[in-house]
Each structure stands twice: as structure tokens, then as C-alpha cells.
Design a protein around this motif. Structure first.
Motif, mmCIF file in Angstrom:
data_model
loop_
_atom_site.group_PDB
_atom_site.id
_atom_site.type_symbol
_atom_site.label_atom_id
_atom_site.label_comp_id
_atom_site.label_asym_id
_atom_site.label_seq_id
_atom_site.Cartn_x
_atom_site.Cartn_y
_atom_site.Cartn_z
ATOM 1 N N VAL A 470 0.968 -1.159 -0.020
ATOM 2 C CA VAL A 470 -0.021 0.040 0.147
ATOM 3 C C VAL A 470 0.823 1.443 -0.120
ATOM 4 N N GLN A 471 0.744 2.166 -0.868
ATOM 5 C CA GLN A 471 1.595 3.348 -0.959
ATOM 6 C C GLN A 471 0.693 4.400 -1.370
ATOM 7 N N ALA A 472 0.746 5.317 -0.351
ATOM 8 C CA ALA A 472 0.152 6.949 -0.733
ATOM 9 C C ALA A 472 1.184 8.064 -0.511
ATOM 10 N N LYS A 473 1.244 8.516 -1.599
ATOM 11 C CA LYS A 473 2.439 9.726 -1.722
ATOM 12 C C LYS A 473 1.703 11.049 -2.116
ATOM 13 N N ILE A 474 2.081 11.979 -1.369
ATOM 14 C CA ILE A 474 1.754 13.216 -1.917
ATOM 15 C C ILE A 474 2.993 14.499 -1.790
ATOM 16 N N ARG A 475 2.775 15.362 -2.662
ATOM 17 C CA ARG A 475 3.962 16.256 -2.575
ATOM 18 C C ARG A 475 3.738 17.296 -1.386
ATOM 19 N N VAL A 476 4.815 17.696 -0.389
ATOM 20 C CA VAL A 476 4.594 18.109 0.696
ATOM 21 C C VAL A 476 5.348 19.594 0.280
ATOM 22 N N THR A 477 4.668 20.793 0.929
ATOM 23 C CA THR A 477 4.941 22.119 0.799
ATOM 24 C C THR A 477 5.484 22.740 2.111
ATOM 25 N N ASN A 478 4.618 22.150 3.075
ATOM 26 C CA ASN A 478 4.585 22.948 4.488
ATOM 27 C C ASN A 478 5.172 21.541 5.449
ATOM 28 N N LEU A 598 2.113 1.628 10.612
ATOM 29 C CA LEU A 598 2.286 2.106 9.136
ATOM 30 C C LEU A 598 3.678 2.767 9.043
ATOM 31 N N TYR A 599 4.139 2.925 7.930
ATOM 32 C CA TYR A 599 5.532 3.635 7.889
ATOM 33 C C TYR A 599 5.205 4.995 7.232
ATOM 34 N N VAL A 616 2.918 7.500 2.903
ATOM 35 C CA VAL A 616 2.794 6.363 3.767
ATOM 36 C C VAL A 616 2.514 5.040 3.116
ATOM 37 N N LYS A 617 3.118 4.019 3.900
ATOM 38 C CA LYS A 617 3.306 2.834 3.228
ATOM 39 C C LYS A 617 3.263 1.652 4.016
ATOM 40 N N SER A 618 2.759 0.315 3.539
ATOM 41 C CA SER A 618 2.657 -0.793 4.352
ATOM 42 C C SER A 618 2.655 -1.768 3.459
ATOM 43 N N ARG A 619 3.511 -2.859 3.955
ATOM 44 C CA ARG A 619 3.490 -4.025 3.028
ATOM 45 C C ARG A 619 2.387 -4.842 3.593
ATOM 46 N N THR A 620 1.816 -5.585 2.667
ATOM 47 C CA THR A 620 0.718 -6.449 3.017
ATOM 48 C C THR A 620 0.615 -7.689 2.381
ATOM 49 N N ALA A 626 -5.116 -5.365 2.658
ATOM 50 C CA ALA A 626 -4.839 -4.192 1.911
ATOM 51 C C ALA A 626 -5.685 -2.870 2.008
ATOM 52 N N GLU A 627 -6.915 -3.492 1.682
ATOM 53 C CA GLU A 627 -8.084 -2.662 1.448
ATOM 54 C C GLU A 627 -8.296 -1.745 2.801
ATOM 55 N N HIS A 628 -8.130 -2.621 4.096
ATOM 56 C CA HIS A 628 -8.120 -1.731 5.362
ATOM 57 C C HIS A 628 -7.134 -0.870 5.542
ATOM 58 N N LYS A 629 -6.078 -1.441 5.273
ATOM 59 C CA LYS A 629 -4.667 -0.499 5.249
ATOM 60 C C LYS A 629 -4.895 0.805 4.679
ATOM 61 N N ALA A 630 -5.356 0.385 3.517
ATOM 62 C CA ALA A 630 -5.507 1.800 2.532
ATOM 63 C C ALA A 630 -6.227 2.514 3.257
ATOM 64 N N THR A 631 -7.334 2.295 3.801
ATOM 65 C CA THR A 631 -8.196 3.338 4.337
ATOM 66 C C THR A 631 -7.797 4.170 5.538
ATOM 67 N N VAL A 632 -6.915 3.314 6.278
ATOM 68 C CA VAL A 632 -6.085 4.045 7.584
ATOM 69 C C VAL A 632 -5.247 4.855 6.959
ATOM 70 N N ALA A 633 -4.389 4.405 6.044
ATOM 71 C CA ALA A 633 -3.378 5.157 5.338
ATOM 72 C C ALA A 633 -3.750 6.450 5.086
ATOM 73 N N SER A 634 -5.000 6.537 4.239
ATOM 74 C CA SER A 634 -5.610 7.572 3.822
ATOM 75 C C SER A 634 -5.833 8.688 4.762
ATOM 76 N N ALA A 635 -6.512 8.079 6.140
ATOM 77 C CA ALA A 635 -6.588 8.772 7.260
ATOM 78 C C ALA A 635 -5.791 9.681 7.775
ATOM 79 N N LEU A 636 -4.394 8.650 7.715
ATOM 80 C CA LEU A 636 -3.184 9.126 8.294
ATOM 81 C C LEU A 636 -2.650 10.201 7.516
ATOM 82 N N LEU A 637 -2.877 10.045 6.182
ATOM 83 C CA LEU A 637 -2.398 11.173 5.104
ATOM 84 C C LEU A 637 -3.078 12.416 5.766
#
Lengths: 657, 657
Positions: A470-478, A598-599, A616-620, A626-637
Motif C-alpha cells: 500500500v502506498q500513498a504519496k503526496i507532494r509536501v510544501t509545508n 504504518l510507515y 505512507v506505506k505498508s507491506r501486506t 490491503a483495503e483496510h490499510k489503505a483506508t487507515v493510510a488515507s486517514a493518516l495522510l
């Protein structure tokens, strides 16, 4: 009045290579059966002996046959398979995979048949061999009429002719029982090297060699790496280690001995261990230059060898003798080191001592076996002839003669070559069969080289991991906002690390090969100093993506391996067509968020300058997880202040490709 | 449709050695007159060209002829004259004395005639030569059909072909005028080396080379000794020094370059200076291993040479190519250094660049001269053939081919060898003449070696002194008494020194050879510290003694020389049969006594422990003066407390002999 023998060599310049280096010019040698009956001045021998066969040597040099103290004769079939490579690439990448696939009794017999003709032509009458299926080497040597010490290889890995060490040891014993007492073949056991054996194996082979009173052949102290590894593992260099296992109590022949200290030389001398010096091979593989002048001074029995034709690339003892004499000078700064006479001695009487066969061969003396060669010193490339100095003839042999100046070869009283014609008749067929093997090996390698994955597997150490990530990535400005958020009570930081990552992505023309990533991680401590370094290799297969809410689920085949070799190794071995470098600063947090680990990676891509990203990453391993972690990762982001509009779905290397 | 040429090579594996290392297999090459018209795929060339002569190469390798970038071809006649000696012993003791005696136009022509045949046979089509009487080298090369850069030697000493530097320079100019524009011969000027020239000479030869736009050949940075000497004398290493004299402004070919720093490599690259790498010779004379991998990386044009056959001992470029490739690996620890293709390039296109002839030769390309060789790669010692890697053919040439695998040689469109038969027909006569020279040289050396004195003179620097010496010596038991006496008013001390003397006496089987003494004096200052060291060599002839009252008058022939070489040199050169060492502490006073100057030595013989002796000595040139001095010396001995009963008449070395 005169005694009858079978054959008398007359009108020769006889170099007896006896203890006093006696020469007879003109000289003669009387032979009966397999034995030298007498050597002496021409007139005296001709007066004392009658023979049905008188060989007029026309002033050529008659000397003891050359003794090749270390080779792997069957490897003629691998001559030129891969050159100018680093030892690891050459050995692990080419030689061993091909040997695993192709070495068979037929391969060994064919390769040795070819080797025997080459050796006869270049004046070698005896060779010491280490390989697999040594019974075939013995048969080939017997057929060719050459004398040979045949050493059945024993090592701790499965080999082409043995599934285990016990099997190899049993083969060796069988070989010894079969050939012991043969007039030409001296069976032997050959533990490959200390680092490919174990204490138990070394003790067992030493016991075997001593029990049957046969030579033991082993590669010792070939590279500096080997010596350092021995110091690390056994707290001592190579020679004391093998001595401790009893290896030196046998009639041992140690190949290479490039890296020895004075104490080790004394140990070899004390045990009467023979040393086989292989100058071409040691240079070609960049192992170094063995200190043979020093060994000779200490009294070690040093012989000369060609090593196998895959690392030389031939079996030409004249080249090795010349190189032994030249290197000793160039490496010591002393042009008087290993003078020509000593070099010729190393290839004859000294080589016989190194093989523990000096009671039989190595010099032209009454009672020894009739192993002799004639060398034409009258060639234009060896003219003129100075006679002032008795040692000049050795210098002519070492510095100006070529192996093609050998005209006649006799072993055990039998002619193997006369007037440059080898008596074996099957050369054309052998060459055709060899080319057939080469074609098959070429096909095998070409096939293998098509796939990066199979090349990676071929060198070992790589494990396949089919992974979902699971990988969620965003560009950071702040960034400040992020650090603030990390202090929030809903995120529990379990662990934090800071490092610098140097990634090299190798790419290949065919896209389905994927990318091979070589990564060096530098861990930084609190003071930003480098704390430790780790290198890993990952073959990243083509990506299959499936989008999850706000995130991406990636699945791909990955081969991961600790990068035990250097980036340079992998570059030379895999020969990528493209290469990308990415250098990044990574802060990494392992966090617990809503009960899920999560990492979080905060990456600043420094080279090229791509900006800063939050991952935000997690191996699964399962789709549901994966679907569960994706939701949590999204919330963490979100909790970290990320804006879904800034989502990036590409890997860094894809951004710059 | 198709163009007519003179000859087409067909069915060859063509290695063009062009910039892209283009290969054609099967390939063909069209030749008209002295020129290559086209090279390409076999079918294409055969379609485009018609020729009366079609050469079926049977799959052999067709490559540019090998370029020997540094040799002294006439020295074939000195091949094997003396080997395994230190550079100084070899050069000063043997080579130079023999050259002084024997080098003549006839010698040079004969030696080069032999060399040309040897080079043709081993695939060399162009060689760069430095020697004396170079016009003869040019004539021999022209006769043989070989291409040659012929360099007339210039140096500050008298040479066999020039009494002075000015004469040598004039010869060089004459040579250049005579041969410039010749289709095969490139005249050149060859200042021997910086240390055998002067600033003036180097500037003059550089001007000459630039004026006529011809190559300049020179030995540079061959030994560490040379570099250190350059630093001492010129405050800079060798390359900056010769650059300062303008040497690098010419089309320069620098032989050896064993000891260079990075800056010097850059200088050579910047000036387009060619480097001739001579690996065998550099090893054999223990000069070292030239950093050619580094030079190549920097962009220096590195070629390969055999050096002269007296230091190699042959002209076999295959040996040199192989050694260049192997040494680069062994000396750097990097087995990928100088891969086979690069080594072959150094012997062909790279060699052409090094000789500043790449517009003419070095590759198989349209417009270049037709200098090509065929090499049979189908020999058993080169089987089997792997085809996977395009570079494998270079590895086969470098690591497994022998010079005897060359079957055909063409230079400038002319066949010099076909199917291993050299077209020159006078080989037998040449060999007989060479043996005649060898016999004469042997006689000269044997005669010379009979006498220690003539051997001493042969290496130069020794001056004969026929001397008479008054010597009175007594054993001393009371040293204090002596010191007291020296304070007496009748003895005026002019000078006092204190030193330690280390004497080595070499003896010879024949007593009339006398003794050769090698003495090292350590001068001690007031604090007994070593202040300076001096070494001297004295050949002490058999003594003729005649007693004078209380003393001995000695007369003997002495050759004295500063010992510019080491004790080791003299031991190896003179080969004494015995050796004695004496170490003594010597206090020496120069005194005025009764109007006569005398020397007083107070010697304590420490090794062996012989005790303490008082000597009064004076050198003299006349019998009458000797008798006078003997009387004064006797009185002085008495004044010093000596008892005539303690007189010793033996030299120290005689006491222990």
C-alpha cells in the motif's frame, strides 16, 4: 663390451637438471623400457651402449619433460568463455552456472583429450589436475600417454559429480583404489579450498590422502580476500588454519599461495608442501604476484602451473616459466631474482618435488622414468648463440624459446610427439565435438542473459518476494505542519530513523525486464553523522497497479538480495543499457495509528531536485488487509495535513524517466 | 558494375580496429597498390570489387599489422649475451663494452636483417627503432619490405657511430634528408635519454625534429633512479624537464614511462606524445610496471614495444600484448583493466597514434596503407570458439594466440609472408654470420674476464696508479703513551680525522689477479656521530716488497676508483671466489715531523679482533725520496714510543688470510 638398451639420444645438449645442474654438450642419454639408463658425454654413452634406435638430436636441447603442477585440464572446453571480468563476475556469473549445466563425464573426457594434445605439443609430460569426474581425466591421460596426478574434487557444496561431500569423498577413494600403482596415473584427492570446505572435510581428506599415501591438492591463499576472511573466521591466516586440520601432514600440493607471510613459508618448507605457482592466472584474475623468490630462498618446493585454460587461456608452460622469471624480477625490483636456471628448475626437478614425484621424474638421471623433450634452439628468434656462460642456455630457453620450438616428446619411454607430429590421430573429431559444446554453451548463456531475473538467480543469494504494497504519496510544501501533526496525540511514534539513500536504477532495453535497484543506505545518528551503511539489491518487476480510495495498491514481483557485491559488480555483470541515480534524505517513522502499524517516509529528493514528498506505506499479503490499510493510510495522510489533490502515483525513478 | 582492384581478401573475420571497432565476419577487404580500397561484409565487397587475386582467408582473423613502437633491432646480435643481471652490471659491464668494440655498419645491417625476418614471422609490420648507424636499419627494413621509424641516436658521449654530439646530430639530419618521403621509411632523431643528453642537446634535437616534421624518439622515466636523479639535478621529474627543453613540442615517442605522476600523464596527453610500453623489458630489468591503464584513461596514446632483443629476449609482439593486458590487471588489482580489445588496439591503431602515423596505418579502413596480417584462430590451443560476446575474438588473440599462429603478412600491399613462408631467402647465411659475431664477442668477453683489471677498466672510472708507499707498522699496547707523544713539541699535527672503515676484500682463484678492496669510510665528528660516508674501490696488485731500515717499502700496481656502485654490484660483476671483511676504527693524523709530512694511523681492528696498530705512512714516487721518508718515518715511530721489535710487515687482510 657395450650394453644394449632400447634407444640412445645422441648429439644433444643435455640439461640433466640434476642437483649439480650437470650439462653434457654434446651429450647422450640411453633409455631402456620406461627408464633412463645413463646420461653423459656423447662419446662415452655411444661407446658404452648399443641400441636399435639412435636418435640424432642435431644439437637440440634435451631436457626433462615440463611438469605442469596445477591445472584443470577439462576446462579447455571453457577457454575464452568470458574474459576480462572481475573474479566474482567471472566465477559466479559465468563459470559456475555453466559448469552446473554442462560438466559431465563426456565433457571431462573431451576437454582432457584436447588438453593432452596441447600439452604434448608444448613440451609438458606430466600434469597435476583438479576437477570433477577425474576418472575421465585419468583415462584421457593414459590414452594420450601422459603422466598425471589426478585429483578428485571434494567440497561442501553439491558438485557436478557429487551431491554431497560424502559422495565426493567416496568417489575420491574409489579413484585412488582404481589407479594406485599405475605406471602413469597418480590418483589424488583435491579439497577445493579452505573456504569451500569445512574443518571436517579437510580432516577427512587429509586422512584419506595419508591412508593411501597419495598427493593432496588444494587451492591455498589465492587472494587477499581469502586471507582476510580466514583471519576473520579462524583468527589465523590460511596456512596455519589448514595445518591445524592436518592438511599439511599429507603429500600436499598447494596451488597459488599468492598471499603468504614469512611464517607461513617456513611452515610449508617444514612440511615439505609443494607449491604450484600460476603466474598468468594470478595476473589475469588480479589475485596478485606470489612471492616465489622468497619461497625458493626459504626452501619451499615451488613448481609452475598454468591453472585451467579458462583463466590463462592456454596450457603453455613456456609462457608460465618466462612469466615466473620476469615477474619475480619486476615485483621485487631485483633483476637477479629467479634467474633462468631456477625458472627451468621449477618447471622440471622443482616441479617434481612439488608433486612429491622427484623419485620418479624431474631430471635426466639413471633410474628415473624416461620423460624428456627436445627443444630446437637453432631458430632465428633464438639466434645467435653465446657460449661464454654455462647458464646462457637456460636464458635462451626461458626468454627466447617458444612452446612451438619443442620438436619431440617422450613419456615413460614412449614417443608422444616426433618432429612436431603428435601421434594421437583424432584431433579433427575432438575439435568438432568441442565446437558443438561451445555452441550449446553459447545458446545457454544467450538464453540466460535475456532475463535479468535469471542472471540474478544464477549468481545466488536472491530470493523472490511476490509482494503487495500500500502506498500513498503526496507532494509536501509545508514541512513544519507535518512535524506538528506528528506530535498529535492520535499518532504514536514507535521508531524513528534518519538516513541518506543512494539509489542506482539499472534499466534494460526490454521494458519487461523491469528495473534493478542498487541501494546504499547511510543511517545517520542524532548528530547527522553516518552511523552505518547497508547495501541492497532489488529487481523491481513491471508494476501492476490497482487504485484504492486515495491510494494505490501496487503488486509486483520483486527479487531482493543483500548486495554482497559492489555496484560496479552488478553494472559489469548485468550490463544495463541505462542508469539513473537518485539521492534522497529520508526521515522514517514507524507509527501506530488507529491500531494499525504504518510507515511514514518524509523524502527530500536531492538528486535530481524533485522536492519533498510524504509517503505512507505498508507491506501486506492479502487483498482484504490491503483495503483496510489503505483506508487507515488515507486517514493518516489527512491527519498529517495532506491534500488528496497533491497525490503522486509515480515512483521517484518514474518521475525522472 | 564492379570496380577492379589488385587483390581481395575474402572469407576473413575482419577486425578493422577503426574507431568503432567494427568487425566483419565473414568479411572482405579490397586492396589496390599500396592502399586499402574498402573493407566490409564479404558478400558486399565481393559484389563491388573484381580482382585478379582472391585470397580465401578460411575464416582466419584479418587485422592491421602489429606495430612495435620501441625496439633496437640490431641488438638481435646481442640476444642472450648476458641475462639475469642487475641493470648496471648488464649495461655497464657487458652491453656497452661490447657495443664499443663491435657495433659497425655491418653489425647493424646484419642484426636488423635478422630482426626483420623475426618480426615478419610474428606479425609485426612496422617498428620504431633507436640505435647507431640507422641508415643501415633503414636499408634493411626497406629490403625486407617492412615499415620503420628509424631513429639516429644522439647522446653526449662518444658513440660507435659518432665522436661527439655534433657529429651525431649531423648524421641524424643526413638520415632525415635521405629518407624523408620514402613510402616505408620514416626517418627520426633519437636523443637517447635525458640523463645521457644535456639541455643543449635536447633543444637541438627538438629543433631538428620540428624543422623536418619527423618523429623524435627518447627513453623517458624508465627507472625510479632516473626520476630521483632528475628531481635532484633539475628540481623536477622527467617529463616537466624534457618539456622545458621543448622535447614535447615535436612528434615525440617516449619509450618506457614506467614512473610517471598524474600531472606528467596529463602533460603527455596534452602534447599528443606517444608512449611505448615495454612490459617484458621493464620486468626483466626490474624497472617496474608502467601505469598504462591510467595513461590510457587519461587519453595518452599508448603503444606496445618489445624493446631490444638483448633485454627481452625476442621481438614477439604477441608476448608483449599478452603481458601488457595481464600486468595491468595484476598490478592494479583490477581484472577489468586493459581488456583484450584495448590491448590489441595498443598494438595496432593505438600504436599508430603513438608513432604519429595514424593517418597511414593502424586500422583496416579505406585510404590507409595495406599493412595487414592473418592469424589462424582455429588451432587446437585456441579451441573451442565462443561467439556470444563480440569481444571474445580479442581475448582469443591476446590470451591464447601465439606469434606462430600468424600465417600471412602484407605491408604496403606487398606480401612478406604467405602460408608461414617468409619471402626473404637468405636466412641461413644470416644465421651463420650471426654465429660468427657471437663467437668473436664470446672471445672478447672471455679474454676480458680473465683479468680483474680489465673488467675494472671496462666499466670505466678507474685510474691506474703505480705507487710506492712507505709503511711502518707496529702493534700498540699502550695507547695513552701515544697520545702523550703526539702532544710533544717535535710533532706538529696538521690535521686529524676519526673514522670507521668497512673494508671488503674480494679474492680470486688466480693469485696474480690481486685483491679488490671495496671500502666504505664513515667520517665521525667530535661527538662520534657519522658525518659523511665515502666508498672507494681499489684493485691491489701483487705486492713487491723491499725492506728499508726498520720499515717496508711497498710497490704495487693499484687501480683506484670512487665506488659509484654498490658492493653488491662489484660482487655480482667480478664474481670473486673469496671474500674477507675487516672493520676498523681509525684515527688519522697528518703531521709535520722533521720537515716531512707523514700520516699516522691508529687502527683498532674490531672485526676480526686483531688488536691495535700504529702505522706511519707516506706515498712517494721515487726511490730516493722513499729512502729519506723511511728514515724519518722510523724516527717518528720511535718518537711515538714504538718498539722496532713489534714491527708488523703484513697488511691486515694478510694477517687473517
Amino acid at each position: 663390451m657395450s650394453e644394449t638398451v632400447d634407444l640412445v639420444f645422441t648429439n644433444a645438449h643435455v640439461l640433466t637438471m640434476d642437483e649439480n645442474f650437470t650439462q653434457y654438450d654434446p651429450g647422450a642419454v640411453a633409455v631402456r623400457g620406461d627408464e633412463i639408463i645413463a646420461a653423459g658425454p656423447d662419446a662415452e654413452i655411444q661407446q658404452n651402449f648399443d641400441a636399435p634406435q639412435l636418435v640424432d638430436c642435431q644439437g637440440k636441447a634435451l631436457l626433462p619433460g615440463l611438469i605442469n603442477t596445477h591445472t584443470h585440464a577439462p576446462m579447455t572446453l571453457l577457454r575464452g568463455i568470458a574474459d576480462d571480468l572481475r573474479l566474482d563476475v567471472w566465477l559466479l556469473g559465468y563459470l559456475m552456472p555453466v559448469e552446473r549445466e554442462f560438466v559431465s563425464p563426456e565433457f571431462v573426457r573431451l576437454g582432457t583429450d584436447l588438453a593432452c594434445i596441447e600439452m604434448i605439443r608444448s613440451g609438458t609430460t606430466c600434469f597435476a589436475d583438479m576437477y570433477y569426474f577425474e576418472d575421465e581425466v585419468a583415462k584421457a591421460a593414459e590414452y594420450a600417454g601422459l603422466r598425471a596426478v589426478v585429483g578428485q574434487t571434494v567440497l561442501r557444496f553439491p558438485a557436478p559429480d557429487a551431491g554431497s561431500f560424502e559422495e565426493a569423498l567416496a568417489s575420491a577413494e574409489q579413484l585412488i583404489k582404481k589407479w594406485k600403482g599405475h605406471p602413469l596415473i597418480i590418483p589424488s584427492v583435491a579439497p577445493h579450498a579452505p573456504y569451500t570446505c569445512t574443518d571436517t572435510i579437510l580432516r577427512a581428506v587429509a586422512d584419506l590422502a595419508i591412508k593411501y599415501d597419495v598427493p593432496l591438492q588444494i587451492h591455498l591463499a589465492e587472494t587477499e580476500f581469502e586471507v582476510n576472511a580466514s583471519r576473520d573466521e579462524h583468527n589465523m591466516p590460511v596456512i596455519p588454519y589448514v595445518k591445524k586440520q592436518g592438511v599439511l601432514d599429507a603429500k600436499t600440493i598447494a596451488a597459488h599461495c599468492v598471499h603468504l607471510d614469512d611464517g607461513e613459508m617456513n611452515t610449508l618448507e617444514h612440511h615439505g608442501t609443494g607449491v604450484a605457482h600460476n603466474p598468468s592466472s594470478n595476473l589475469k584474475l588480479a589475485s596478485g604476484i606470489a612471492p616465489i623468490a622468497k619461497m625458493h630462498e626459504v626452501g619451499v618446493h615451488v613448481g609452475i602451473g598454468t591453472d585451467g585454460p579458462a583463466s590463462n587461456n592456454d596450457l603453455d608452460m613456456f609462457e608460465e616459466i618466462r612469466l615466473a622469471a620476469l615477474l619475480a624480477k619486476g615485483s621485487s625490483g631485483d633483476p637477479t631474482a629467479i634467474p633462468a636456471r631456477t625458472a627451468i628448475a621449477m618447471a622440471t626437478c622443482g616441479g617434481a618435488k612439488a608433486l612429491h614425484l622427484d623419485h620418479l621424474i624431474g631430471s635426466i638421471e639413471a633410474g628415473k622414468r624416461a620423460d624428456m623433450i627436445l627443444v630446437d634452439l637453432g631458430c632465428l628468434h633464438n639466434a645467435p648463440r653465446f657460449r661464454r656462460d654455462d647458464d646462457a642456455i637456460y636464458a635462451r630457453l626461458v626468454y627466447a624459446s617458444k612452446s612451438t620450438d619443442v620438436t619431440d616428446v617422450m613419456v615413460n619411454g614412449n614417443w608422444l610427439m616426433q618432429d612436431r607430429v603428435v601421434h594421437l590421430k583424432n584431433e579433427t573429431e575432438l575439435l568438432q565435438s568441442a565446437d558443438e559444446f561451445a555452441r550449446r554453451i553459447d545458446s545457454f548463456l544467450i538464453e540466460r542473459e535475456r532475463s535479468v531475473a535469471s542472471k540474478l538467480v544464477a549468481i545466488g543469494g536472491a530470493a523472490e518476494q511476490e509482494s503487495f504494497e500500500v502506498q500513498a504519496k503526496i507532494r509536501v510544501t509545508n514541512i513544519d505542519q507535518l512535524h506538528e501533526a506528528l506530535k498529535g496525540s492520535d499518532i504514536e511514534v514507535l521508531h524513528h530513523r534518519h538516513y541518506h539513500e543512494y539509489d542506482t536504477y539499472f534499466s534494460f532495453d526490454e521494458l519487461d525486464q523491469g528495473w534493478l535497484r542498487y541501494r546504499e543506505d547511510e543511517y545517520l545518528d542524532e548528530t547527522e553523522a553516518v552511523n552505518s551503511v547497508r547495501a541492497r539489491l532489488t529487481l523491481i518487476g513491471p508494476v501492476q497497479e490497482s487504485e484504492l480510495p486515495s491510494q494505490v495498491l501496487l503488486s509486483r514481483s520483486r527479487y531482493m538480495a543483500p548486495a554482497s557485491h559492489s555496484r560496479r559488480f552488478y553494472r559489469e555483470y548485468f550490463k544495463p543499457t541505462g542508469e539513473l541515480e537518485i539521492v534522497k534524505d529520508r526521515q522514517r517513522w514507524r507509527v501506530l495509528f488507529r491500531g494499525t502499524e504504518l510507515y511514514i517516509n518524509l523524502d527530500t529528493i536531492e538528486k535530481p531536485d524533485l522536492g519533498t514528498f510524504l509517503e505512507v506505506k505498508s507491506r501486506t499479503w492479502s487483498r482484504v488487509d490491503a483495503e483496510h490499510k489503505a483506508t487507515v493510510a488515507s486517514a493518516l495522510l489527512g491527519a498529517l495535513g495532506g491534500n488528496p489533490d497533491d497525490t503522486v502515483t509515480l515512483d521517484y525513478f518514474q518521475m525522472i524517466n
